[in-house]
Design an enzyme around this catalytic site. Structure first.
Site, PDB file in Angstrom:
ATOM      1  N   GLN A  33       0.808  -1.220   0.000  1.00 41.53           N
ATOM      2  CA  GLN A  33       0.000   0.000   0.000  1.00 41.53           C
ATOM      3  C   GLN A  33       0.841   1.269   0.000  1.00 41.53           C
ATOM      4  O   GLN A  33       0.345   2.339  -0.357  1.00 41.53           O
ATOM      5  CB  GLN A  33      -0.926   0.000   1.212  1.00 41.53           C
ATOM      6  N   HIS A 137       1.840  -9.165   5.310  1.00 35.85           N
ATOM      7  CA  HIS A 137       0.669  -8.299   5.144  1.00 35.85           C
ATOM      8  C   HIS A 137       0.108  -8.519   3.732  1.00 35.85           C
ATOM      9  O   HIS A 137      -0.001  -7.600   2.937  1.00 35.85           O
ATOM     10  CB  HIS A 137       1.048  -6.839   5.369  1.00 35.85           C
ATOM     11  N   GLU A 183      -4.245  -9.550   9.909  1.00 41.71           N
ATOM     12  CA  GLU A 183      -5.637  -9.860   9.591  1.00 41.71           C
ATOM     13  C   GLU A 183      -5.794 -11.177   8.827  1.00 41.71           C
ATOM     14  O   GLU A 183      -6.243 -11.192   7.673  1.00 41.71           O
ATOM     15  CB  GLU A 183      -6.264  -8.708   8.803  1.00 41.71           C
ATOM     16  N   TYR A 326     -12.130  -1.034  13.423  1.00 40.27           N
ATOM     17  CA  TYR A 326     -12.666   0.053  12.613  1.00 40.27           C
ATOM     18  C   TYR A 326     -14.144   0.323  12.870  1.00 40.27           C
ATOM     19  O   TYR A 326     -14.580   1.467  12.843  1.00 40.27           O
ATOM     20  CB  TYR A 326     -12.459  -0.250  11.124  1.00 40.27           C
ATOM     21  N   GLU A 398      -4.173  -1.202  14.438  1.00 42.86           N
ATOM     22  CA  GLU A 398      -4.760  -0.303  13.438  1.00 42.86           C
ATOM     23  C   GLU A 398      -6.068   0.268  13.983  1.00 42.86           C
ATOM     24  O   GLU A 398      -6.834  -0.436  14.641  1.00 42.86           O
ATOM     25  CB  GLU A 398      -5.074  -1.012  12.111  1.00 42.86           C
ATOM     26  N   GLU A 457      -5.798   1.543  -1.080  1.00 42.78           N
ATOM     27  CA  GLU A 457      -6.661   0.828  -0.136  1.00 42.78           C
ATOM     28  C   GLU A 457      -7.308  -0.401  -0.783  1.00 42.78           C
ATOM     29  O   GLU A 457      -8.518  -0.528  -0.875  1.00 42.78           O
ATOM     30  CB  GLU A 457      -7.724   1.771   0.431  1.00 42.78           C
ATOM     31  N   TYR A 466      -7.499   7.377   4.200  1.00 39.82           N
ATOM     32  CA  TYR A 466      -7.390   7.163   5.641  1.00 39.82           C
ATOM     33  C   TYR A 466      -6.272   7.986   6.276  1.00 39.82           C
ATOM     34  O   TYR A 466      -6.083   7.934   7.491  1.00 39.82           O
ATOM     35  CB  TYR A 466      -7.106   5.685   5.943  1.00 39.82           C
TER      36      TYR A 466
END
Length: 560
Positions: A33, A137, A183, A326, A398, A457, A466
């Site tokens: 990213q 990631h 995640e 989130y 996060e 994203e 973000y």
């Protein structure tokens, strides 16, 4: 003009000093990213390079991470930005194909890739910023995906262990904070059950355009292998004598759930199942050595099992619990599902709902359809982890607020640097963490905002922002601090207690406002409205508002 109608809670009036000594405040990122430079430094291709180029229609703006925000070339200036806003930690990830272009260690190490991460780590430390390094990631080398299906195969376990070992050997003398997996729920479900993310696998009954995949099966296999790979990596980590005071864990991404109908026992129980299927799926094995009973009962023989030796390795394999939080949602229990078309969602027997039985949202909606600003959800998750898993150390790895492109949110529709919604979101969640620590006794040890910069994203491409810093994609990726960045700079000042006089506060407020004004005066948004005649009013209101906001005041909203 903006209406200032709220002060900080008294218990947070000292900013950083309101939190325990050693508490980390930072921002989070990931290699694909942020970095760009996909064809530099002998980097190999990742599954996300392949996915975004082969299926551009699956990215909302048909973009990719080939350039991203060019952190590869601009990391020094971006680290200075972290330092400038008083951050003391940075979560980054290693791009597996940048250090092992062909995926396997015995096929060659890219010393150029190693040098890049060494340089980034050294620059962080030179600025007194603690690195938190994520090993995986989502950007697995495409070579391993092509060769044996990546995490669908047990072969990945040895290759991941070798890759992690390389990272520990080359970076562990300066890095003590590590995260093996980011995640795993998203990687498994979005990659192998819904097909929305790389590698894009799912059944035809989920997505008729799917090329390959088996929903309701593959996600469980992938997650199983991710957990086994994690355990092997941790075993290597704990034998590395040169890593001093090391901590390692997994970054989970649970939602908090409330029952669609609080009076319906099935909906109440559905919340428990939903937590087991989202957080417990990957957290429970590392604490207890097995999957939650609800999952074993519902999924049956489609859920792999651990051997006694594997369970032993998994138990206690996380020194902390990473939480990426989130949003929160309502849960409605599903009475009947089609057993011939299983998915992760139907296995847990619930539907996610944006409103409850009375038609009310759980909180104010954020920048996307399923995003709601609900700090209470984070506090509830923290209390849940404490109660369920014996109060382990927790890092909020996060937490952030996304807004869609150049959406207007108030009077300041002309300039996205006035991100009052993000500022409110961050302040609310920091407050929830403060309550969890001081009122609930939860061992939270750090908080990472997603993210320092606007970035790529995933499926949303560059259409969702973000960042604490605005990236001008039309003007050479120039960076502009948003209101939230300057607010955090003020909140995290190290001299809070020594700077309490009225004159000094006013001086800080004026400086704060001028910084924001200067940062946006030459941005494309200001230029774009020069001909509208609105520029003087916009900049005037901007200055009045930003110069007024200091450590004791923040935006609740902007009203005409």
């Amino acid at each position: 003009m903006a209406h200032l109608q709220r002060t900080f809670p008294t218990e947070m009036s000292k900013g950083r000093a309101s939190f325990p000594k050693g508490f980390l405040f930072g921002t989070a990122s990931s290699s694909y990213q942020y970095e760009g430079a996909v064809n530099e430094g002998a980097r190999g291709q990742s599954v996300w390079d392949h996915f975004s180029n082969r299926f551009p229609h699956r990215i909302s703006d048909s973009s990719d991470g080939n350039v991203a925000v060019d952190f590869y070339h601009r990391y020094k200036e971006d680290i200075k930005r972290m330092k400038d806003i008083n951050m003391d930690s940075f979560r980054l990830s290693i791009a597996w194909p940048r250090v092992l272009p062909y995926g396997k260690r015995d096929r060659g190490v890219s010393e150029e890739g190693i040098k890049f991460y060494n340089d980034v780590i050294d620059e962080l430390l030179a600025n007194e910023i603690t690195p938190l390094v994520t090993i995986f990631h989502w950007d697995i080398p495409q070579d391993l995906e092509d060769e044996y299906g990546g995490f669908l195969s047990e072969q990945i376990i040895d290759d991941f262990r070798d890759y992690a070992s390389l990272c520990f050997e080359r970076f562990g003398d300066r890095v003590s904070l590590w995260c093996t997996m980011n995640e795993p729920w998203v990687y498994s479900v979005a990659g192998y059950d819904t097909g929305r993310k790389a590698p894009g696998r799912c059944s035809k009954y989920v997505n008729g355009a799917s090329v390959a995949g088996m929903s309701g099966y593959e996600a469980y296999i992938v997650s199983h292998n991710m957990l086994l790979a994690h355990a092997e990596a941790v075993e290597v980590f704990r034998k590395c004598d040169h890593i001093k005071n090391g901590q390692i864990g997994i970054a989970h991404n649970p939602l908090w759930y409330e029952p669609y109908d609080p009076s319906d026992p099935d909906d109440v129980e559905g919340c428990n199942r939903a937590m087991d299927f989202m957080l417990g799926w990957h957290q429970h094995p590392t604490a207890c050595g097995d999957y939650p009973e609800t999952m074993k009962k519902s999924v049956g023989d489609r859920l792999p099992s651990f051997t006694p030796e594997q369970s032993k390795k998994l138990i206690g394999s996380c020194d902390y619990v990473g939480i990426n939080y989130y949003s929160s949602l309502f849960v409605k229990s599903i009475k009947h599902v089609d057993p011939t078309q299983p998915t992760w969602r139907t296995d847990q027997g619930v539907d996610w709902m944006k409103t409850n039985i009375d038609g009310k949202q759980i909180a104010k909606q954020g920048g996307s359809e399923w995003s709601f600003t609900y700090p209470t959800g984070l506090r509830n998750i923290l209390k849940y982890v404490k109660k369920t898993y014996g109060n382990p150390p927790i890092l909020i790895t996060e937490n952030g607020y996304g807004e869609v492109a150049e959406q207007s949110q108030s009077l300041y529709m002309y300039n996205p640097s006035i991100d009052t919604e993000r500022l409110e979101y961050i302040e609310g969640h920091i407050h929830a963490i403060h309550q969890a620590i001081h009122e609930d006794g939860v061992r939270v040890e750090g908080y990472y905002v997603w993210s320092l910069l606007d970035n790529f994203e995933w499926n949303s491409g560059y259409g969702v922002r973000y960042g604490l810093y605005y990236i001008d994609y039309k003007d050479g990726l120039r960076r502009y601090p948003k209101m939230s960045a300057l607010w955090l700079k003020e909140f995290l000042r190290f001299d809070q207690e020594d700077d309490s006089s009225t004159s000094k506060k006013e001086e800080k407020k004026e400086s704060y406002g001028k910084q924001l004004l200067h940062s946006v005066q030459d941005s494309q948004f200001v230029h774009s409205i020069k001909d509208s005649g609105a520029l003087p009013a916009v900049l005037g209101s901007l200055f009045v508002v930003s110069a007024t906001v200091g450590t004791s005041l923040f935006f609740k909203g902007a009203n005409n």
